[in-house]
Design an enzyme around this catalytic site. Structure first.
Site, PDB file in Angstrom:
ATOM      1  CG  ASP A  74      -0.324   0.014   2.548  1.00  0.00           C
ATOM      2  OD1 ASP A  74       0.904  -0.202   2.638  1.00  0.00           O
ATOM      3  OD2 ASP A  74      -1.023   0.242   3.558  1.00  0.00           O
ATOM      4  CE1 TYR A  76       7.806   3.641   0.396  1.00  0.00           C
ATOM      5  CE2 TYR A  76       7.386   5.199  -1.383  1.00  0.00           C
ATOM      6  CZ  TYR A  76       8.089   4.128  -0.866  1.00  0.00           C
ATOM      7  OH  TYR A  76       9.078   3.537  -1.624  1.00  0.00           O
ATOM      8  CG  PHE A  87       7.951   0.012  -4.186  1.00  0.00           C
ATOM      9  CD1 PHE A  87       8.203  -0.342  -2.876  1.00  0.00           C
ATOM     10  CD2 PHE A  87       7.235  -0.863  -4.984  1.00  0.00           C
ATOM     11  CE1 PHE A  87       7.766  -1.553  -2.363  1.00  0.00           C
ATOM     12  CE2 PHE A  87       6.783  -2.081  -4.487  1.00  0.00           C
ATOM     13  CZ  PHE A  87       7.055  -2.426  -3.168  1.00  0.00           C
ATOM     14  CG  HIS A 196       7.723  -5.120   1.224  1.00  0.00           C
ATOM     15  ND1 HIS A 196       8.380  -3.966   1.596  1.00  0.00           N
ATOM     16  CD2 HIS A 196       6.590  -4.719   0.588  1.00  0.00           C
ATOM     17  CE1 HIS A 196       7.665  -2.915   1.209  1.00  0.00           C
ATOM     18  NE2 HIS A 196       6.580  -3.341   0.589  1.00  0.00           N
TER      19      HIS A 196
END
Length: 238
Positions: A74, A76, A87, A196
């Site tokens: 999801d 930041y 990202f 991740h």
């Protein structure tokens, strides 16, 4: 504040590419429910990221142009970071999230790219890389706070449509458990998965996973042009 998640209106405002309107139309009702939920949270004093005009930004990449999906969790949850592309951050944003620093570290290790000058990953989208999260909004300071409000149905619809295309092989890069959970919708895709890039998990399978070279190998095997992963560089970032 009013959130516009009407697909036709988003396309008219160039906030999504028009090719997605019909594809996402089965989840228009879900988008309307999400919009109401976000408006209620704003009214209750919550801050939502990214800004309304960037919520659906991943869908500015035309449907038929998508060769690669980089799927994350999801946005930041830190003010100023989320820009609607998984990202990525704004080019003027110099304090990079640690996940993005880890991505850049792996980019160097994997294919030898110089350290990028900033955290803007949008040049990848111009080559057919869709930067998508499973969940497209988040409350400030509360990672994962919008899981289960409907976004998973929206991104499922998009992934299933990409998976069902004929003539073009999709390469899906799944980073983290939330993304890996979407593998069931990607039966026809080349799937590249790992931990991740978060500092909490990067050392447990993200580092040395070589996602960038693996994507290009998969594209070459299916007769598609590779991605130029290099971004404008500036060694002062690290």
């Amino acid at each position: 504040m009013t959130f516009t998640l009407n697909l036709e209106e988003l396309a008219q405002q160039d906030l999504i590419d028009s090719s997605w309107v019909e594809i996402l139309s089965p989840v228009q009702g879900t988008l309307a429910e999400i919009a109401l939920r976000l408006e209620r949270e704003i009214a209750d004093g919550h801050q939502i990221f990214p800004t309304p005009q960037h919520i659906m930004r991943a869908f500015t990449t035309p449907f038929e142009s998508v060769k690669v999906v980089i799927l994350g969790q999801d946005p930041y949850p830190t003010p100023g970071d989320a820009v609607g592309l998984s990202f990525s951050v704004a080019p003027e944003h110099q304090a990079l999230p640690r996940s993005l620093k880890n991505i850049f570290s792996e980019l160097q290790t994997d294919i030898g790219c110089d350290v990028p000058a900033n955290g803007d990953l949008s040049p990848w989208t111009h080559q057919g890389v869709m930067m998508l999260n499973r969940v497209l909004t988040v409350r400030s300071g509360e990672a994962g706070s919008h899981r289960g409000i409907g976004w998973e149905q929206v991104t499922k619809q998009a992934l299933k449509a990409l998976n069902s295309r004929t003539g073009t092989t999709l390469v899906a890069v799944l980073w983290g458990n939330d993304a890996i959970g979407a593998k069931e919708f990607l039966s026809n895709a080349v799937v590249i998965e790992s931990a991740h890039p978060s500092p909490l998990s990067a050392s447990r399978g993200f580092f040395a996973s070589k996602p960038f070279s693996k994507v290009n190998s998969a594209l070459a095997e299916h007769g598609q042009e590779h991605i130029n992963w290099a971004l404008p560089s500036n060694s002062a970032l690290f």
